[in-house]
Write a protein that holds these residues in place. Structure first.
Motif, PDB file in Angstrom:
ATOM      1  N   ALA A 134      60.953  66.182 -27.382  1.00  0.00           N
ATOM      2  CA  ALA A 134      61.566  66.876 -28.505  1.00  0.00           C
ATOM      3  C   ALA A 134      62.985  66.367 -28.716  1.00  0.00           C
ATOM      4  O   ALA A 134      63.742  66.163 -27.765  1.00  0.00           O
ATOM      5  CB  ALA A 134      61.567  68.379 -28.257  1.00  0.00           C
ATOM      6  N   GLY A 135      63.342  66.132 -29.976  1.00  0.00           N
ATOM      7  CA  GLY A 135      64.666  65.625 -30.310  1.00  0.00           C
ATOM      8  C   GLY A 135      64.744  64.121 -30.419  1.00  0.00           C
ATOM      9  O   GLY A 135      65.766  63.593 -30.861  1.00  0.00           O
ATOM     10  N   ASP A 136      63.708  63.387 -30.013  1.00  0.00           N
ATOM     11  CA  ASP A 136      63.719  61.927 -30.145  1.00  0.00           C
ATOM     12  C   ASP A 136      63.709  61.534 -31.620  1.00  0.00           C
ATOM     13  O   ASP A 136      63.084  62.189 -32.456  1.00  0.00           O
ATOM     14  CB  ASP A 136      62.508  61.315 -29.446  1.00  0.00           C
ATOM     15  N   VAL A 137      64.396  60.439 -31.914  1.00  0.00           N
ATOM     16  CA  VAL A 137      64.457  59.908 -33.276  1.00  0.00           C
ATOM     17  C   VAL A 137      63.469  58.744 -33.373  1.00  0.00           C
ATOM     18  O   VAL A 137      63.602  57.756 -32.636  1.00  0.00           O
ATOM     19  CB  VAL A 137      65.883  59.451 -33.630  1.00  0.00           C
ATOM     20  N   VAL A 138      62.508  58.860 -34.278  1.00  0.00           N
ATOM     21  CA  VAL A 138      61.422  57.891 -34.399  1.00  0.00           C
ATOM     22  C   VAL A 138      61.563  57.128 -35.700  1.00  0.00           C
ATOM     23  O   VAL A 138      61.778  57.723 -36.769  1.00  0.00           O
ATOM     24  CB  VAL A 138      60.052  58.594 -34.339  1.00  0.00           C
ATOM     25  N   VAL A 139      61.418  55.809 -35.629  1.00  0.00           N
ATOM     26  CA  VAL A 139      61.448  54.967 -36.825  1.00  0.00           C
ATOM     27  C   VAL A 139      60.093  55.061 -37.523  1.00  0.00           C
ATOM     28  O   VAL A 139      59.045  54.877 -36.906  1.00  0.00           O
ATOM     29  CB  VAL A 139      61.757  53.507 -36.463  1.00  0.00           C
ATOM     30  N   VAL A 140      60.135  55.337 -38.820  1.00  0.00           N
ATOM     31  CA  VAL A 140      58.911  55.455 -39.605  1.00  0.00           C
ATOM     32  C   VAL A 140      58.735  54.268 -40.543  1.00  0.00           C
ATOM     33  O   VAL A 140      57.634  53.766 -40.737  1.00  0.00           O
ATOM     34  CB  VAL A 140      58.906  56.771 -40.412  1.00  0.00           C
ATOM     35  N   GLU A 141      59.800  53.764 -41.117  1.00  0.00           N
ATOM     36  CA  GLU A 141      59.741  52.634 -42.042  1.00  0.00           C
ATOM     37  C   GLU A 141      60.867  51.658 -41.714  1.00  0.00           C
ATOM     38  O   GLU A 141      61.948  52.068 -41.279  1.00  0.00           O
ATOM     39  CB  GLU A 141      59.873  53.093 -43.493  1.00  0.00           C
ATOM     40  N   GLY A 142      60.601  50.386 -41.953  1.00  0.00           N
ATOM     41  CA  GLY A 142      61.596  49.343 -41.740  1.00  0.00           C
ATOM     42  C   GLY A 142      61.334  48.485 -40.528  1.00  0.00           C
ATOM     43  O   GLY A 142      62.225  47.780 -40.054  1.00  0.00           O
ATOM     44  N   PHE A 143      60.106  48.498 -39.999  1.00  0.00           N
ATOM     45  CA  PHE A 143      59.794  47.723 -38.796  1.00  0.00           C
ATOM     46  C   PHE A 143      59.949  46.223 -39.014  1.00  0.00           C
ATOM     47  O   PHE A 143      60.270  45.484 -38.083  1.00  0.00           O
ATOM     48  CB  PHE A 143      58.350  48.010 -38.350  1.00  0.00           C
ATOM     49  N   GLN A 144      59.675  45.764 -40.230  1.00  0.00           N
ATOM     50  CA  GLN A 144      59.674  44.322 -40.466  1.00  0.00           C
ATOM     51  C   GLN A 144      61.078  43.713 -40.360  1.00  0.00           C
ATOM     52  O   GLN A 144      61.215  42.491 -40.315  1.00  0.00           O
ATOM     53  CB  GLN A 144      59.075  44.011 -41.848  1.00  0.00           C
ATOM     54  N   LYS A 145      62.104  44.536 -40.287  1.00  0.00           N
ATOM     55  CA  LYS A 145      63.478  44.012 -40.275  1.00  0.00           C
ATOM     56  C   LYS A 145      64.182  44.189 -38.941  1.00  0.00           C
ATOM     57  O   LYS A 145      65.358  43.839 -38.815  1.00  0.00           O
ATOM     58  CB  LYS A 145      64.295  44.705 -41.362  1.00  0.00           C
ATOM     59  N   ILE A 146      63.475  44.774 -37.977  1.00  0.00           N
ATOM     60  CA  ILE A 146      64.142  45.033 -36.697  1.00  0.00           C
ATOM     61  C   ILE A 146      63.316  44.502 -35.549  1.00  0.00           C
ATOM     62  O   ILE A 146      62.110  44.286 -35.663  1.00  0.00           O
ATOM     63  CB  ILE A 146      64.390  46.547 -36.504  1.00  0.00           C
ATOM     64  N   ARG A 147      64.012  44.282 -34.458  1.00  0.00           N
ATOM     65  CA  ARG A 147      63.397  43.906 -33.190  1.00  0.00           C
ATOM     66  C   ARG A 147      63.957  44.816 -32.099  1.00  0.00           C
ATOM     67  O   ARG A 147      64.991  45.464 -32.306  1.00  0.00           O
ATOM     68  CB  ARG A 147      63.685  42.436 -32.863  1.00  0.00           C
TER      69      ARG A 147
END
Length: 428
Positions: free
Chosen positions: A356-369
Motif C-alpha cells: 500500500a502506498g507504492d507508486v506504479v507506472v501505468v503509461e510511458g514505459f517506452q521512454k524509460i528504463r
C-alpha cells in the motif's frame, strides 16, 4: 585580380569556421540538459480497497429445455404447420403424417370391440339362466360352470378390445405431431412427402426454450483447494448469505446485464480432466445468450477487504514470462516482480510484490528504463475527463524530452550572420 581572389577565399574560410562552431554548439547543448531532465510518466498510488473477488471460468450455454421432435408413427408427411425459426406454443400442431392407415386400424378396433361386447352380453345372459336352473337341478353343475367361465372370458375379450381401440386411437393421434414445450423452433428436417419411421424415430425438428438458459462450467480441483485455503486463512471472506454472484462476459468482452444464480457445484471429479462441473442459470428474455455459445463466466469467490488493484496495462511481462510492475522510488523507475491474482473490471489484484502506498507506472514505459529519472503525473482512467492524452504523462510533444519546440528549434546559424561577408560572397 590576385587580391580579389584571395579576399574571396578568406571570406569563404571564415564562413566555414563560423558554421562549424555554431553546429558544434548546437550538438553540445542537448547533451548538457539530458542528464537534468525527468521523463514524464502516468502513475497511480496504490491503496487497499474492499473488493469482490471473482474467478473467470469458461462456460457453454445450454437451453433450459431442448425438445427433439421425432416421429412416433411411420408414414408420409402431408403438412408442415409452422414457420421455421418462429415461436411455438406447447401443444401447437407442427407436422401432419398421413392418418388414413391409422384411422382404418382404429375403425377395425372399434368394430372388434362391439363384437366382443355382443359376445359378452350373450354369455352373461346364458350364465344368468343357468344360475336359476342349477337350483332346480335342471342343468348339471358342469354346464353351469362352463357358462360362468364363458361369461368371464367374454368380459375379458371386451377389455382387450377396448385396449386395442385405445392403442389405435393413440397411434392415430401421433399422426398430428405437436410441440411438447413452448419455445423457438429451428428448421424443418423433413419436407412434405418425406417418409418418416417410428422404428428409427426420425427427427423432424428441434424446439428450444431459451427465455432462461443454463451455463455449464468446469473448474479444476487445484482452484477449489486454493479457494478453500484462502477462506480458511481469512484472506477472503465468505459472501453474505453464502450465495455466489455469477456474471457472463460475452464474446466482445462486455458483461451480460443479467446476474445469474449458481444451481450446483459437482462433487465428482472427472478422472480424465481433473475438473468438477458447475451449472448456473440466467434470465434471457432478449435471447442474447444462445445455445452452444462459448462465454466466460465470472464466479464470485469471496470478499477481499484489502485488495491492491492495478490497471492491466501496468503489468509487464519479463523475458522469463513472469509479471512485474515499474514502481517509482526516490524519483527513479524501479522494476518489481509481482504475483498477479484475479482480474476485476480491467484491473488485476496483486497478491505479492506490492505494498500500500507504492507508486506504479501505468503509461510511458517506452521512454524509460530501470533507474531512469521520472516525473510522475496522475493517471486518468479511460472515460474520465482529460483521459486519452498521449502516453508519457499526457504531455504534448513539445514538452517531451528531445522533442523540438516550434520555431525555437531553428538554429540561429540558419539566419545570415551580420558582418560575416556571406552576402558579399554570394554576389558575383
Amino acid at each position: 585580380m590576385h587580391s580579389f581572389g584571395l579576399s574571396a577565399r578568406r571570406q569563404a574560410l571564415m564562413v566555414a569556421v563560423v558554421c562549424t562552431a555554431m553546429l558544434a554548439a548546437c550538438g553540445k547543448k542537448p547533451q548538457q540538459n539530458m542528464g537534468d531532465m525527468k521523463v514524464p510518466v502516468s502513475v497511480i498510488t496504490v491503496q487497499p480497497m474492499r473488493t469482490d473477488v471473482y474467478a473467470q471460468l469458461p462456460g457453454r450455454v445450454e437451453a433450459i429445455k431442448d425438445a427433439q421432435i421425432r416421429a412416433r408413427v411411420s408414414g408420409i408427411v402431408t403438412d408442415i404447420n409452422f414457420k421455421q425459426g418462429s415461436e411455438v406454443k406447447d401443444g401447437q400442431l407442427l407436422f401432419t403424417i398421413d392418418p388414413a392407415p391409422y384411422r382404418a386400424v382404429r375403425d377395425q378396433a372399434a368394430a372388434q370391440l362391439k363384437r366382443a361386447q355382443a359376445d359378452a352380453q350373450s354369455a352373461r345372459l346364458l350364465a344368468q339362466r343357468y344360475a336359476k336352473l342349477i337350483d332346480a337341478r335342471a342343468v348339471s353343475r358342469q354346464d353351469y360352470d362352463n357358462a360362468m367361465s364363458a361369461s368371464a372370458q367374454a368380459q375379458a375379450a371386451v377389455a382387450a378390445a377396448k385396449a386395442t381401440l385405445q392403442s389405435a386411437e393413440i397411434d392415430l393421434g401421433y399422426t398430428k405431431v405437436v410441440s411438447p414445450i413452448s419455445g423457438r423452433i429451428g428448421k424443418s428436417l423433413v419436407t412434405e412427402g418425406a417418409l418418416v419411421s417410428a422404428t428409427s424415430a426420425t427427427q423432424l425438428a428441434t424446439v428450444q426454450q431459451i427465455d432462461r438458459v443454463y451455463v455449464d462450467l468446469t473448474r479444476s480441483t487445484t482452484e477449489l483447494a486454493q479457494l478453500r485455503k484462502a477462506l480458511a486463512s481469512g484472506v477472503l471472506e465468505q459472501t453474505p448469505g453464502g450465495a455466489a454472484k455469477v456474471h457472463v462476459l460475452l464474446e466482445d468482452g462486455s458483461r451480460y446485464s443479467e446476474e445469474g444464480q449458481l444451481l450446483f457445484s459437482g462433487i465428482t471429479v472427472d478422472p480424465t480432466t481433473g475438473q468438477v462441473n458447475l451449472r448456473a442459470e440466467f434470465a434471457n428474455k432478449n435471447e442474447i445468450l444462445l445455445p452452444g455459445m462459448y462465454v466466460r463466466v465470472q464466479l464470485q469467490q469471496g470478499i477481499d477487504e484489502k485488495a491492491l488493484l492495478v490497471p492491466q496495462q501496468a503489468v509487464q511481462r519479463t523475458a522469463d514470462g513472469r509479471s512485474s510492475l515499474m514502481l517509482v522510488k526516490d524519483g527513479k523507475a524501479t522494476p518489481s516482480p509481482v504475483t498477479v491474482g484475479a482480474e476485476i473490471d480491467g484491473k488485476y489484484i496483486i497478491t505479492s510484490g506490492l505494498a500500500a502506498g507504492d507508486v506504479v507506472v501505468v503509461e510511458g514505459f517506452q521512454k524509460i528504463r530501470p533507474g531512469a529519472a521520472v516525473q510522475g503525473m496522475p493517471w486518468k482512467e479511460p472515460g474520465q475527463p482529460g483521459a486519452g492524452a498521449p502516453a508519457g504523462g499526457g504531455q504534448p510533444a513539445s514538452a517531451q524530452p528531445g522533442a523540438a519546440k516550434p520555431d525555437a528549434a531553428k538554429p540561429e546559424a540558419a539566419k545570415p550572420a551580420a558582418g560575416d561577408g556571406a552576402n558579399s560572397a554570394a554576389k558575383p
